[in-house]
Design a protein around this motif. Structure first.
Motif, short mmCIF file in Angstrom:
data_model
loop_
_atom_site.label_atom_id
_atom_site.label_comp_id
_atom_site.label_asym_id
_atom_site.label_seq_id
_atom_site.Cartn_x
_atom_site.Cartn_y
_atom_site.Cartn_z
N THR A 122 -5.26 2.19 4.62
CA THR A 122 -5.72 1.50 3.56
C THR A 122 -5.97 0.17 3.70
O THR A 122 -7.08 -0.52 3.31
CB THR A 122 -4.60 1.75 2.30
N HIS A 123 -5.10 -0.51 4.25
CA HIS A 123 -5.36 -2.09 4.65
C HIS A 123 -6.54 -2.13 5.44
O HIS A 123 -7.51 -3.16 5.05
CB HIS A 123 -3.99 -2.52 5.27
N ALA A 124 -6.82 -1.71 6.44
CA ALA A 124 -8.03 -1.46 7.20
C ALA A 124 -9.11 -1.33 6.40
O ALA A 124 -10.26 -1.89 6.64
CB ALA A 124 -7.81 -0.59 8.44
N ASN A 125 -9.14 -0.31 5.38
CA ASN A 125 -10.33 0.03 4.72
C ASN A 125 -10.73 -0.99 3.45
O ASN A 125 -11.79 -1.27 3.37
CB ASN A 125 -10.28 1.37 3.94
N LYS A 126 -9.41 -1.51 2.82
CA LYS A 126 -9.91 -2.44 1.72
C LYS A 126 -9.64 -3.82 2.08
O LYS A 126 -10.46 -4.55 1.43
CB LYS A 126 -8.87 -2.01 0.62
N ILE A 127 -9.09 -4.30 2.83
CA ILE A 127 -8.94 -5.73 3.23
C ILE A 127 -9.19 -6.22 4.78
O ILE A 127 -10.21 -7.06 4.61
CB ILE A 127 -7.36 -6.18 2.96
N CYS A 128 -8.57 -5.44 5.66
CA CYS A 128 -9.24 -5.85 7.02
C CYS A 128 -10.28 -5.18 7.51
O CYS A 128 -10.18 -4.43 8.47
CB CYS A 128 -7.68 -5.92 7.75
N ALA A 129 -11.37 -5.48 7.07
CA ALA A 129 -12.61 -4.68 7.39
C ALA A 129 -13.23 -5.30 8.54
O ALA A 129 -12.97 -6.11 8.79
CB ALA A 129 -13.67 -4.76 6.20
N ALA A 130 -13.97 -4.30 9.44
CA ALA A 130 -14.44 -4.76 10.56
C ALA A 130 -15.30 -5.93 10.74
O ALA A 130 -15.14 -6.71 11.65
CB ALA A 130 -15.13 -3.74 10.96
N ARG A 131 -16.03 -5.82 9.68
CA ARG A 131 -17.06 -7.05 9.46
C ARG A 131 -16.53 -8.38 8.92
O ARG A 131 -16.59 -9.39 9.27
CB ARG A 131 -18.52 -6.77 9.02
N LYS A 132 -16.06 -8.16 7.77
CA LYS A 132 -15.65 -9.10 6.69
C LYS A 132 -14.48 -9.06 6.19
O LYS A 132 -14.17 -8.75 5.19
CB LYS A 132 -16.50 -9.69 5.74
N PRO A 133 -13.18 -9.37 7.01
CA PRO A 133 -12.05 -9.14 6.69
C PRO A 133 -11.57 -10.33 5.23
O PRO A 133 -12.13 -11.40 5.44
CB PRO A 133 -10.88 -9.48 7.78
N LYS A 134 -10.92 -9.55 4.23
CA LYS A 134 -10.75 -10.57 3.13
C LYS A 134 -9.40 -10.87 3.30
O LYS A 134 -8.35 -10.71 2.76
CB LYS A 134 -10.85 -9.67 2.04
N CYS A 135 -9.19 -12.18 4.19
CA CYS A 135 -8.02 -12.98 4.66
C CYS A 135 -7.53 -13.42 3.22
O CYS A 135 -6.37 -13.54 3.11
CB CYS A 135 -8.24 -13.94 5.63
N LEU A 136 -8.23 -13.94 2.36
CA LEU A 136 -7.58 -14.48 1.07
C LEU A 136 -6.98 -13.64 0.16
O LEU A 136 -5.84 -13.90 -0.49
CB LEU A 136 -8.78 -15.05 0.37
N MET A 137 -7.05 -12.28 0.32
CA MET A 137 -6.36 -11.09 -0.58
C MET A 137 -5.46 -10.56 0.41
O MET A 137 -4.79 -9.72 -0.06
CB MET A 137 -7.60 -10.21 -0.88
N PHE A 160 0.61 -1.20 0.11
CA PHE A 160 -0.03 0.11 -0.03
C PHE A 160 1.16 1.28 -0.09
O PHE A 160 0.98 2.12 0.92
CB PHE A 160 -0.90 -0.01 1.32
N PRO A 161 1.55 1.33 -0.94
CA PRO A 161 2.39 2.80 -1.05
C PRO A 161 1.44 4.07 -1.14
O PRO A 161 0.41 4.02 -1.78
CB PRO A 161 3.07 2.60 -2.56
N PRO A 162 1.79 5.02 -0.33
CA PRO A 162 1.14 6.03 -0.14
C PRO A 162 1.02 7.09 -1.47
O PRO A 162 2.15 7.06 -2.18
CB PRO A 162 1.79 6.90 1.01
N ASN A 163 -0.09 7.86 -1.51
CA ASN A 163 -0.24 8.84 -2.80
C ASN A 163 0.56 9.76 -1.94
O ASN A 163 0.36 10.54 -0.93
CB ASN A 163 -1.59 9.14 -2.46
N PRO A 164 1.51 10.48 -3.04
CA PRO A 164 2.35 11.57 -2.40
C PRO A 164 1.62 12.70 -1.98
O PRO A 164 2.11 13.48 -0.90
CB PRO A 164 3.24 11.74 -3.92
N LYS A 165 0.46 12.93 -2.47
CA LYS A 165 -0.33 14.03 -2.27
C LYS A 165 -0.94 14.02 -0.48
O LYS A 165 -0.91 14.81 0.20
CB LYS A 165 -1.60 14.07 -2.89
N ASP A 166 -0.95 12.74 -0.21
CA ASP A 166 -1.42 12.48 1.08
C ASP A 166 -0.16 12.67 2.20
O ASP A 166 -0.54 12.64 3.46
CB ASP A 166 -1.99 11.02 1.40
N LEU A 167 1.13 12.61 1.65
CA LEU A 167 2.23 13.05 2.58
C LEU A 167 2.60 14.33 2.68
O LEU A 167 3.44 14.76 3.42
CB LEU A 167 3.24 12.03 2.00
N GLU A 168 2.00 15.36 1.74
CA GLU A 168 2.25 16.75 1.97
C GLU A 168 1.99 17.27 3.31
O GLU A 168 1.03 16.72 3.92
CB GLU A 168 1.37 17.58 0.90
N LYS A 169 2.84 18.37 3.55
CA LYS A 169 2.63 18.91 5.10
C LYS A 169 1.32 19.61 4.98
O LYS A 169 1.16 20.59 4.18
CB LYS A 169 4.03 19.73 5.16
#
Ligand code: SF4
Length: 228
Positions: free
Chosen positions: A188-203, A16-25
């Motif tokens: 990103t991992h929490a939002n896209k993969i390790c969701a609160a209800r149904k974590p997508k462990c296979l992915m 999950f490499p960051p979007n450079p814009k999200d790293l801006e001060k």
């Protein structure tokens, strides 16, 4: 086979490499006022609208500080709890005024001192303090929110009773970690993969290291585990 937490961090940063814009001060005054406007649950759209109204109505923060409360409340009413938030905004602007209308001096403080100072400002949720220090001042602190706490607990790094404070301090004590990048990767991992209800462990890119991996991912069971 046991692995280091460093392996986990490396995999997450690569996956999950960051979007450079999200790293801006980010401007600290804007960021803090937006946190005050957010309160408990205002949406991002509402926060941005209230902030835009506020900055359109007043030419400077000094003018806003000297304006009657009702004018600020009127400008930010879309965010709710207008007078309470007005009070917090004015207290914060007074604090900034007392320091010459700049918060740059905060970046030179030891992180623990900076954390305590920001925690003393009314209206800033305490869990947002490290986010402000990391993203506005580039300080070596690690922000944690409920989503990141969920992932860290599932991974088995600090156990099920780990608090946000414990998780922050744990990662702050590991040398050489890019805190902002890791924070964004975990979000990103929490939002896209390790969701609160149904974590997508296979992915999941770190399934092999996770104590809570779904039992259906049989081939990974009992292989690699995190070592502290
Ligand atoms: S294996 Fe499953 S529970 Fe563990 S981190 Fe990945 S998605 Fe979350």
């Amino acid at each position: 086979m046991k692995v280091e937490v460093g392996d986990l961090i490396k995999i997450l940063l690569e996956a999950f490499p960051p979007n450079p814009k999200d790293l801006e001060k980010k401007d600290p005054i804007e960021l803090i006022i937006k946190f005050i406007l957010a309160g408990q649950n205002a949406s991002e759209r509402v926060i941005n609208e209230a902030y835009k109204n506020l900055t359109s109505r007043f030419k400077s923060w000094e003018e806003a500080l000297n304006a009657p409360d009702w004018q600020i409340a009127e400008a930010i009413k879309v965010a709710g709890y207008a007078y309470k938030k007005t009070n917090h905004i004015k207290q914060f602007l007074k604090f900034v005024a007392e320091h010459g209308w700049t918060l740059d001096w905060i970046k030179d403080l030891p992180p623990k001192e900076a954390i305590e100072i920001l925690k003393g400002i009314k209206g800033i949720p305490s869990r947002s303090v490290r986010y402000i220090l990391a993203f506005s001042f580039d300080m070596p602190v690690f922000p944690v929110d409920p989503h990141i706490k969920r992932v860290i607990r599932r991974l088995g790094i600090l156990g099920n009773n780990a608090t946000e404070e414990m998780i922050s301090e744990y990662f702050e004590n590991i040398e050489g970690i890019p805190h902002k990048e890791l924070y964004l990767a975990l979000k990103t991992h929490a939002n896209k993969i390790c969701a609160a209800r149904k974590p997508k462990c296979l992915m999941c890119p770190v399934a092999e290291l996770c104590y809570s991996v779904s039992p259906s991912v049989e081939y990974l069971k009992g292989t690699r585990r995190i070592r502290l």
